[in-house]
Motif scaffolding. Sequence first.
Motif, short mmCIF file in Angstrom:
data_model
loop_
_atom_site.label_atom_id
_atom_site.label_comp_id
_atom_site.label_asym_id
_atom_site.label_seq_id
_atom_site.Cartn_x
_atom_site.Cartn_y
_atom_site.Cartn_z
N GLN A 77 0.82 -1.22 0.00
CA GLN A 77 0.00 0.00 0.00
C GLN A 77 0.85 1.26 0.00
N ALA A 78 2.14 1.15 0.27
CA ALA A 78 3.02 2.31 0.20
C ALA A 78 3.08 2.87 -1.23
N LEU A 79 2.79 2.03 -2.22
CA LEU A 79 2.76 2.52 -3.61
C LEU A 79 1.63 3.54 -3.79
N TRP A 80 0.54 3.37 -3.08
CA TRP A 80 -0.55 4.35 -3.13
C TRP A 80 -0.06 5.68 -2.59
N THR A 81 0.65 5.64 -1.46
CA THR A 81 1.19 6.87 -0.86
C THR A 81 2.18 7.52 -1.80
N ALA A 82 3.05 6.72 -2.39
CA ALA A 82 4.05 7.25 -3.35
C ALA A 82 3.35 7.96 -4.50
N GLY A 116 3.24 -21.87 2.22
CA GLY A 116 2.91 -20.47 1.99
C GLY A 116 4.04 -19.62 1.45
N THR A 117 5.11 -20.23 0.98
CA THR A 117 6.25 -19.45 0.51
C THR A 117 6.32 -19.32 -1.00
N ASP A 118 5.46 -20.02 -1.72
CA ASP A 118 5.40 -19.88 -3.17
C ASP A 118 4.28 -18.91 -3.50
N ILE A 119 4.64 -17.75 -4.05
CA ILE A 119 3.65 -16.69 -4.30
C ILE A 119 3.68 -16.22 -5.74
N GLY A 120 3.99 -17.12 -6.65
CA GLY A 120 4.09 -16.75 -8.06
C GLY A 120 2.76 -16.30 -8.64
N GLY A 121 2.84 -15.63 -9.78
CA GLY A 121 1.65 -15.23 -10.50
C GLY A 121 1.08 -13.87 -10.12
N ILE A 122 1.73 -13.14 -9.24
CA ILE A 122 1.24 -11.81 -8.87
C ILE A 122 1.74 -10.80 -9.89
N ASP A 123 0.83 -10.06 -10.46
CA ASP A 123 1.18 -9.02 -11.43
C ASP A 123 1.40 -7.72 -10.67
N PHE A 124 2.62 -7.53 -10.20
CA PHE A 124 2.94 -6.34 -9.41
C PHE A 124 2.80 -5.06 -10.22
N ALA A 125 3.07 -5.12 -11.52
CA ALA A 125 2.91 -3.93 -12.35
C ALA A 125 1.44 -3.50 -12.38
N ALA A 126 0.53 -4.46 -12.55
CA ALA A 126 -0.90 -4.14 -12.54
C ALA A 126 -1.33 -3.67 -11.14
N LEU A 127 -0.81 -4.31 -10.11
CA LEU A 127 -1.14 -3.91 -8.75
C LEU A 127 -0.68 -2.47 -8.48
N ALA A 128 0.55 -2.16 -8.89
CA ALA A 128 1.05 -0.79 -8.73
C ALA A 128 0.16 0.19 -9.48
N GLY A 129 -0.21 -0.17 -10.72
CA GLY A 129 -1.09 0.68 -11.51
C GLY A 129 -2.42 0.92 -10.84
N SER A 130 -2.95 -0.09 -10.14
CA SER A 130 -4.23 0.08 -9.46
C SER A 130 -4.12 1.06 -8.29
N PHE A 131 -2.91 1.24 -7.78
CA PHE A 131 -2.66 2.24 -6.73
C PHE A 131 -2.35 3.61 -7.31
N GLY A 132 -2.25 3.70 -8.64
CA GLY A 132 -1.92 4.96 -9.29
C GLY A 132 -0.44 5.15 -9.54
N CYS A 133 0.34 4.11 -9.31
CA CYS A 133 1.79 4.18 -9.50
C CYS A 133 2.15 3.58 -10.86
N PRO A 134 2.70 4.36 -11.77
CA PRO A 134 3.10 3.82 -13.06
C PRO A 134 4.06 2.64 -12.89
N ALA A 135 3.97 1.67 -13.80
CA ALA A 135 4.79 0.47 -13.65
C ALA A 135 5.04 -0.19 -15.00
N GLU A 136 6.12 -0.96 -15.04
CA GLU A 136 6.47 -1.76 -16.21
C GLU A 136 6.86 -3.14 -15.72
N ARG A 137 6.63 -4.14 -16.57
CA ARG A 137 7.11 -5.50 -16.31
C ARG A 137 8.29 -5.77 -17.24
N VAL A 138 9.33 -6.36 -16.69
CA VAL A 138 10.49 -6.76 -17.47
C VAL A 138 10.60 -8.27 -17.36
N GLU A 139 10.27 -8.96 -18.44
CA GLU A 139 10.27 -10.42 -18.45
C GLU A 139 11.53 -11.00 -19.08
#
Length: 180
Positions: A77-82, A116-139
């Motif tokens: 949620q700090a991305l929202w603040t940023a 609970g240590t495997d957390i793959g599949g999270i789209d952090f770029a989309a999540l950041a975008g939903s907070f209003g923080c521009p983002a890119e994915r580098v694959e």
Amino acid sequence: MDLLRERLPRDTVLVEETPSHRDALHARLPISGEGRFLTTGSGALGWGLPLAVGRALADGERVVCVVGDGSALYSVQALWTAARHRAPVSYVLLDNGGYSAVKALGHRIGIAHVPGTDIGGIDFAALAGSFGCPAERVEHPGHLPEALDRALALGRDDGPLLLQVRVPADDSPAYEPWAR
């Protein structure tokens, strides 16, 4: 880490919260001066994203924060603040699809499979975008130099940007010799 070292402007403030990649970062990125490298001395997780926001807002200087995907989930949620405060932070999120440091510590105490240590599949770029923080994915590694150049060229007034960088999961022990 080598690309980041080559491109990181001298005297940039660097916030580091990437337990699984800490040794590689420390081996490759020099500390450029007093107050220019911020990290923790304990096992706490989740402080990197908000610390980078606070440090950037303190004087308006662009901060680079290298953070692991697991660490980011503790305070995403700090991305929202940023975004709301247009904090000049360039986040480089290393996505290895898991809480690798937690897994390594579990192995240290004899737990073969840490739940609970495997957390793959999270789209952090989309999540950041939903907070209003521009983002890119580098694959792909070939796309990283240009993405880093864009992220590091941002100025004091450009606000935050998150680069989600996919890195391979590494099953090697993160904390030698205890994690074997």
